[in-house]
Design a protein around this motif. Structure first.
Motif, PDB file in Angstrom:
ATOM      1  N   ALA A 263       7.810   1.835  -5.835  1.00  0.00           N
ATOM      2  CA  ALA A 263       7.915   0.390  -5.605  1.00  0.00           C
ATOM      3  C   ALA A 263       8.538  -0.301  -6.807  1.00  0.00           C
ATOM      4  CB  ALA A 263       6.549  -0.208  -5.305  1.00  0.00           C
TER       5      ALA A 263
ATOM      6  N   LEU B 173       0.609  -4.329  -5.504  1.00  0.00           N
ATOM      7  CA  LEU B 173       0.286  -2.903  -5.395  1.00  0.00           C
ATOM      8  C   LEU B 173      -0.411  -2.381  -6.649  1.00  0.00           C
ATOM      9  CD1 LEU B 173       3.366  -1.163  -3.746  1.00  0.00           C
ATOM     10  CD2 LEU B 173       1.100  -1.505  -2.779  1.00  0.00           C
ATOM     11  N   LEU B 174       0.017  -2.916  -7.805  1.00  0.00           N
ATOM     12  CA  LEU B 174      -0.490  -2.395  -9.065  1.00  0.00           C
ATOM     13  C   LEU B 174      -1.793  -3.060  -9.496  1.00  0.00           C
ATOM     14  CD1 LEU B 174       2.950  -2.235 -10.932  1.00  0.00           C
ATOM     15  CD2 LEU B 174       1.738  -0.331  -9.855  1.00  0.00           C
TER      16      LEU B 174
ATOM     17  N   TYR C 199       5.366  -8.150  -4.375  1.00  0.00           N
ATOM     18  CA  TYR C 199       4.675  -7.113  -3.641  1.00  0.00           C
ATOM     19  C   TYR C 199       4.276  -5.977  -4.585  1.00  0.00           C
ATOM     20  CZ  TYR C 199       4.022  -3.253  -0.450  1.00  0.00           C
ATOM     21  OH  TYR C 199       3.495  -2.183   0.211  1.00  0.00           O
ATOM     22  N   ARG C 200       5.180  -5.720  -5.504  1.00  0.00           N
ATOM     23  CA  ARG C 200       4.978  -4.697  -6.514  1.00  0.00           C
ATOM     24  C   ARG C 200       3.736  -4.982  -7.362  1.00  0.00           C
ATOM     25  NH1 ARG C 200      10.447  -4.629  -9.544  1.00  0.00           N
ATOM     26  NH2 ARG C 200      11.114  -4.660  -7.372  1.00  0.00           N
TER      27      ARG C 200
ATOM     28  N   LEU D  32      12.102  -3.491  -0.305  1.00  0.00           N
ATOM     29  CA  LEU D  32      11.140  -2.572   0.279  1.00  0.00           C
ATOM     30  C   LEU D  32      11.165  -2.593   1.796  1.00  0.00           C
ATOM     31  CD1 LEU D  32       8.332  -3.527  -2.183  1.00  0.00           C
ATOM     32  CD2 LEU D  32       9.627  -1.402  -2.170  1.00  0.00           C
TER      33      LEU D  32
ATOM     34  N   LEU E  72       9.604  -9.002   2.333  1.00  0.00           N
ATOM     35  CA  LEU E  72       8.241  -8.840   1.828  1.00  0.00           C
ATOM     36  C   LEU E  72       8.196  -8.806   0.312  1.00  0.00           C
ATOM     37  CD1 LEU E  72       7.330  -6.129   4.405  1.00  0.00           C
ATOM     38  CD2 LEU E  72       6.519  -8.482   4.386  1.00  0.00           C
ATOM     39  N   ASN E  73       9.317  -9.079  -0.345  1.00  0.00           N
ATOM     40  CA  ASN E  73       9.342  -8.912  -1.791  1.00  0.00           C
ATOM     41  C   ASN E  73       8.357  -9.814  -2.513  1.00  0.00           C
ATOM     42  OD1 ASN E  73      11.775  -8.335  -0.363  1.00  0.00           O
ATOM     43  ND2 ASN E  73      12.633  -7.723  -2.340  1.00  0.00           N
TER      44      ASN E  73
ATOM     45  N   GLU F  51      14.212  -2.365  -5.333  1.00  0.00           N
ATOM     46  CA  GLU F  51      14.094  -3.818  -5.270  1.00  0.00           C
ATOM     47  C   GLU F  51      13.773  -4.297  -3.869  1.00  0.00           C
ATOM     48  OE1 GLU F  51      17.496  -4.685  -8.453  1.00  0.00           O
ATOM     49  OE2 GLU F  51      17.187  -6.253  -6.966  1.00  0.00           O
TER      50      GLU F  51
ATOM     51  N   LEU G  19      -0.946 -10.278   3.921  1.00  0.00           N
ATOM     52  CA  LEU G  19       0.401  -9.689   3.957  1.00  0.00           C
ATOM     53  C   LEU G  19       0.534  -8.751   5.151  1.00  0.00           C
ATOM     54  CD1 LEU G  19       3.133  -9.213   2.553  1.00  0.00           C
ATOM     55  CD2 LEU G  19       2.085  -7.330   1.332  1.00  0.00           C
TER      56      LEU G  19
END
Lengths: 450, 450
Positions: free
Chosen positions: B162, A190-191, A186-187, B168, A168-169, B166, A158
């Motif tokens: 994030a 991150l998690l 993307y979220r 980013l 980038l969603n 919605e 990425l």
């Protein structure tokens, strides 16, 4: 900044006249594509030449993708081929395809020779999809990862491709056969833990479109799901590219414009800058057709000449009856076209829609028929004339309403855009029907009318 | 998946009938808002009740924001107030504002009492903006950072929010007075050193919109710049929220629909499901107006009764002359409306447009006038009749073309949407003008016609 674009035009013009390359670059380097191109268009030919000489290749790519057809061809002719070829390589795939589509075969074949083999093959593949399909408007500015990747590998990829991908969603996940098998937001990335497998965290319920899907349908899906991008796959589910919402916005504007064009029969591609002779030519093709259809109406009236000679008052109500019939037809047509734009309908729904419009026609017909009976009776003092006109209006409004419903439904079934039936065509058909009914009824009652 | 939504409806129905909460949840947990809501609508009333009982609050928020007005009110009535209040708190600001706008004052005031004070105040502020402005459709799902932040602080805040944001692509940078002073793209953040200051890497050339800007203008700007979001500021340049492209897509569809409605005078809000009586009522208001205008045309014809009695053949060409005039007016109107939708025009452009349309009218008038002269002469064998009809058509086409240009321009200057002039209105005005000219010329030549 939008606000002081005019100031910027002046400032850029000045730097170009002074041939101050550094100051010119300072002025334009952070501009949005649209603003940069807008400034370019405002310049004189001489200034445009210096602009094109000074501008770096990456920004030239922006200008080329933003310009309209005519100006684009002009620019390509001015520039030396080498600079064009470099800029073309930096353009987005979808902009490049749309540009090549406009340039004509010879020029676009020439431009394709400048590209490296892989890009040239990619572009040729895109040009193979029919116009107005998902395949034709898609691009490759997305990030894809293999499902065997770990989260860490995905994050690395990425970051590496962040420059290329505009949105980038989501990351698109494929298997070893390049088939689209999932998406990861993307979220979620991150998690997630860095050593987890992508296959374990991806969503497998994917909304995607086939490459041959009509662009209007793609727009509907993107709107429905509030997406920014949607993946495009081939018939083997292999990921080909994505369609992005900016292109969809263009599609929606363009289709809305085409609908208005059809509703007004105004002919394509007339804007404020079109020359009078050309605008007149484009409009005349429709008007001459309508003139001949008008002659048909005229000959129907002529065939009832005797009736008309004996009761001239019939002529007073003629435009009203024809006009009302045309209008109710256009109303039904608009309801059907708007409905079809939102959803596909099956036979059961078609029947219930026809029944609904029949009822609407009867309600409208009874109301207007009764009203005109009263008006005609008071005005002309003849109850029979009132009845003739009232009954005619009742019949023509029912028929007009049904015609405005059935014709677009048939066109839709035949895979013809139902909007071509709009405005003039439906009005004309209803004109003819209404005259036949009106004079037919009047002739039948002639002995009572005199 | 879009493909097997029907299967999913069956499966969800089954789990609801079995009252199997776990299986139900497994079926719906990964669904898109639209699909989830689509399934809900397909259920029977009894199943819908169980659905609402089983569904977790966060997914209920999805359903509430996706439902149309009628169904939404039904659901709110079924649900117990506490669950509604929890769901409402989880809805996006802009969806909530649009829902409250539909609910009516009493119900929406009640719902607002469920919200915590801060959210309730936010929502009330949004409701204060006039409908169809940037302020009314904006939301707060963006990430903002202070310009004094370091890149590391910005990245931390991005990660933290994030979930909420919605889109980013950009972080919005504000100063200590909350004024929008820059933007940083996610990409730039990735490439920057963690200890750099945001103020040093942000872009200061920002495209933004005022909270009172008309939503159509916002749509044009988002389209122009290919944005996914655009920041909204107040008159002191303070950041209030963002408008996102998914809402803009809805705006564009809605405006396109309204244009078609106006072009066809079909009345608002008629779709395939509208009941016949209601559809008829909505359409009748227009039709009755047109009926009375038709009577005006009729009385014009009546005032030329003597002319008509003496030369009945004049009636044959009446619908053609009126129809052509109406059509050329609609064509001009469409060109003007489409043009105005794209750009604002100044007085100089207005004059050059009027000159252009005058020329177009003359070209069209000469062509059609000559053509109808030949046809009328051959058909009716009277050169004078041919001249009367030809000259009438020449005059009416010029006047019709100009009327179709001038009327929308005047409406636009008066800040009225020029599309209200479309279809029936322009057709009717041109009808009346054309009848006056046609019979006026015919009466002047009457002695030669007989």
């Amino acid at each position: 900044m939008v606000q002081n674009l005019n100031q910027l035009v002046h400032s850029v013009t000045y730097t170009l006249q002074q041939k101050d390359r550094a100051a010119f670059f300072e002025n334009i380097k952070d501009l949005q594509k649209y603003d940069l191109t807008h400034i370019f268009i405002k310049l004189s030919s001489r200034e445009q030449e210096i602009f094109l000489e000074f501008i770096p290749v990456s920004l030239l790519a922006d200008v080329l993708s933003e310009l309209d057809g005519e100006n684009r061809i002009k620019v390509i002719k001015i520039l030396d081929p080498e600079k064009v070829s470099l800029a073309v390589t930096e353009m987005n795939n979808d902009d490049l395809v749309s540009m090549l589509g406009q340039l004509g075969e010879e020029k676009s074949a020439e431009l394709l020779t400048y590209l490296d083999e892989e890009l040239s093959a990619d572009i040729k593949n895109l040009l193979d999809f029919p116009p107005e399909t998902a395949g034709r408007i898609m691009n490759n500015r997305m990030v894809w990862i293999n499902q065997s990747y770990t989260v860490r590998e995905a994050v690395d990829k990425l970051k590496q491709f962040a420059e290329l991908a505009e949105y980038l969603n989501y990351l698109h996940v494929i298997d070893d056969d390049k088939r689209l098998v999932g998406v990861v937001s993307y979220r979620e990335l991150l998690l997630a833990d860095l050593h987890w497998k992508i296959a374990d965290i991806m969503q497998t319920r994917i909304v995607k479109v086939g490459a041959l899907m009509d662009q209007e349908e793609v727009a509907r899906i993107i709107r429905r799901y509030d997406f920014v991008t949607i993946p495009v796959v081939d018939d083997k589910e292999r990921l080909l590219g994505i369609v992005t919402v900016d292109d969809i916005l263009d599609v929606v504007y363009q289709e809305a414009e085409e609908d208005i064009e059809k509703f007004s029969a105004s002919g394509k591609a007339i804007d404020f800058k079109t020359k009078p002779v050309i605008a007149a030519k484009r409009r005349l093709s429709w008007l001459i057709l309508l003139l001949f259809i008008g002659i048909v109406s005229g000959s129907i009236i002529a065939s009832f000449e005797e009736t008309l000679e004996q009761v001239v008052a019939l002529a007073f109500f003629m435009p009203m009856v024809a006009g009302m019939t045309g209008n109710t037809g256009t109303q039904s047509l608009a309801v059907v076209i708007r409905g079809l734009a939102k959803e596909k309908i099956d036979t059961k729904q078609v029947l219930s829609l026809l029944m609904r419009e029949l009822k609407v026609g009867i309600y409208i017909g009874l109301t207007c028929g009764l009203l005109i009976f009263v008006i005609a009776y008071l005005w002309q003092g003849s109850a029979v004339l009132g009845i003739v006109i009232g009954v005619s209006l009742l019949c023509t409004l029912i028929i007009g309403t049904l015609a405005g419903t059935i014709i677009p439904l048939i066109l839709n079934r035949l895979n013809v855009d139902p909007a071509v039936a709009s405005g003039p065509l439906i009005t004309t058909i209803n004109d003819i029907l209404s005259l036949l009914i009106y004079f037919g009824i009047a002739t039948a009652f002639l002995s009572y009318l005199m």
